[in-house]
Design a protein around this motif. Structure first.
Motif, PDB file in Angstrom:
ATOM      1  N   ASN A  85       0.871  -1.176   0.000  1.00 43.99           N
ATOM      2  CA  ASN A  85       0.000   0.000   0.000  1.00 43.99           C
ATOM      3  C   ASN A  85       0.907   1.225   0.000  1.00 43.99           C
ATOM      4  OD1 ASN A  85      -1.561   2.259   0.801  1.00 43.99           O
ATOM      5  ND2 ASN A  85      -3.018   0.976   1.880  1.00 43.99           N
ATOM      6  N   GLN A  99      -1.707  -0.959  -3.794  1.00 46.11           N
ATOM      7  CA  GLN A  99      -2.955  -0.310  -3.422  1.00 46.11           C
ATOM      8  C   GLN A  99      -2.710   1.181  -3.189  1.00 46.11           C
ATOM      9  OE1 GLN A  99      -1.915  -2.911  -0.753  1.00 46.11           O
ATOM     10  NE2 GLN A  99      -2.066  -4.122  -2.629  1.00 46.11           N
ATOM     11  N   ASN A 114      -6.214   0.200  -7.476  1.00 46.19           N
ATOM     12  CA  ASN A 114      -5.251  -0.891  -7.358  1.00 46.19           C
ATOM     13  C   ASN A 114      -4.479  -1.043  -8.666  1.00 46.19           C
ATOM     14  OD1 ASN A 114      -6.300  -1.513  -4.803  1.00 46.19           O
ATOM     15  ND2 ASN A 114      -7.742  -3.002  -5.637  1.00 46.19           N
ATOM     16  N   HIS A 137      -8.214  -4.197  -1.687  1.00 45.60           N
ATOM     17  CA  HIS A 137      -8.041  -3.244  -0.592  1.00 45.60           C
ATOM     18  C   HIS A 137      -9.382  -3.201   0.128  1.00 45.60           C
ATOM     19  CE1 HIS A 137      -6.705   1.043   0.822  1.00 45.60           C
ATOM     20  NE2 HIS A 137      -6.801   0.176   1.816  1.00 45.60           N
ATOM     21  N   ASP A 169      -4.065  -5.044   0.858  1.00 43.34           N
ATOM     22  CA  ASP A 169      -4.296  -4.472   2.182  1.00 43.34           C
ATOM     23  C   ASP A 169      -5.680  -4.932   2.629  1.00 43.34           C
ATOM     24  OD1 ASP A 169      -4.740  -2.971   4.434  1.00 43.34           O
ATOM     25  OD2 ASP A 169      -4.388  -1.030   3.494  1.00 43.34           O
ATOM     26  N   ASP A 197      -1.545  -6.554   5.833  1.00 40.21           N
ATOM     27  CA  ASP A 197      -1.372  -6.923   4.424  1.00 40.21           C
ATOM     28  C   ASP A 197      -1.121  -8.428   4.346  1.00 40.21           C
ATOM     29  OD1 ASP A 197      -0.954  -3.981   3.192  1.00 40.21           O
ATOM     30  OD2 ASP A 197       0.085  -4.153   5.118  1.00 40.21           O
TER      31      ASP A 197
END
Length: 262
Positions: free
Chosen positions: A29, A63, A110, A154, A188, A226
């Motif tokens: 992320n 992400q 993403n 995500h 994530d 994650d």
């Protein structure tokens, strides 16, 4: 799903596929390429470009990737002209991006960066309520004659949202991914305490449980938010890059997993 010619664009030559024994997958992320608050905000996207190269992963799942942001363009003189997915894409890789969220200043979502040829890709909205725009990115790549599916997610901040989003993910996998083809799901999960793991295991998606794999917050990691799950692949290692530079670039640390291609 959108089809792409499997031999078009960057990718490793066909002769290298047979020698591959492991698949290296990273999830990260990147916090939209910016860190800090207020006047102390700083642009980290250039450092993140070097970091992605250092991960040396076959599949990099990202992400909070900005396609565009007009506010950032005005604030930072070195704001890249390219969308962030393309800017971060190392030489020899291909970037696939889909937007999850539209904001007043732009959009983000993403992305998948892959060394291997892309066959097709798709996107599904996973928003559970109007305050959080979420989605999944599905990319099918080919390792020689072997298709491999990667789904980047995500998930939401609220536990109930995550439960419903994982159920939606399960339905999506059943509908879009053939049972005999290898699958990686990474991203994530916002999953404090790995409470979504049993539901992922229920559909054959497993991950490696290792100590010292906390990814959040990056400066003092306390929890693993994650995750990298695989189906039809055997997880063999899991690691988190650490150090001062990694702690500066995002509020998350990247997670890197290796799977054996048995």
């Amino acid at each position: 799903m959108t089809a792409a010619h499997p031999t078009s664009g960057p990718g490793r030559p066909e002769s290298e596929f047979g020698a591959l024994s492991t698949l290296r997958v990273a999830t990260y992320n990147i916090h939209k390429g910016v860190q800090g608050v207020g006047p102390a905000r700083r642009l980290e996207i250039h450092n993140l470009g070097h970091a992605v190269e250092q991960l040396d992963a076959d599949l990099v799942c990202l992400q909070e990737v900005r396609k565009l942001n007009r506010q950032g363009e005005r604030r930072f003189a070195r704001w890249p002209e390219q969308p962030q997915a393309d800017f971060l894409c190392p030489e020899g890789y291909r970037a696939v991006y889909e937007t999850n969220a539209y904001t007043r200043h732009g959009e983000h979502g993403n992305a998948l960066l892959t060394r291997w040829p892309v066959v097709r890709h798709g996107h599904e909205d996973m928003s559970d309520h109007r305050f959080e725009q979420r989605g999944l990115l599905h990319v099918e790549v080919t390792l020689g004659s072997q298709p491999v599916h990667a789904i980047v997610v995500h998930l939401g901040l609220i536990r109930g949202s995550r439960v419903r989003q994982v159920a939606q993910l399960q339905r999506y996998v059943e509908r879009e991914v053939p049972p005999g083809e290898p699958l990686v799901v990474a991203g994530d999960f916002n999953d404090w305490g790995a409470r979504m793991r049993p539901a992922m295991n229920d559909v054959g998606l497993v991950d490696l449980v290792m100590p010292r794999c906390a990814t959040y917050p990056s400066r003092l990691p306390l929890a693993q938010l994650d995750f990298i799950y695989g189906r039809g692949l055997r997880p063999v290692s899991l690691s988190v890059p650490r150090g001062r530079i990694w702690a500066r670039m995002s509020d998350h640390l990247p997670l890197v997993a290796e799977f054996a291609l048995d």
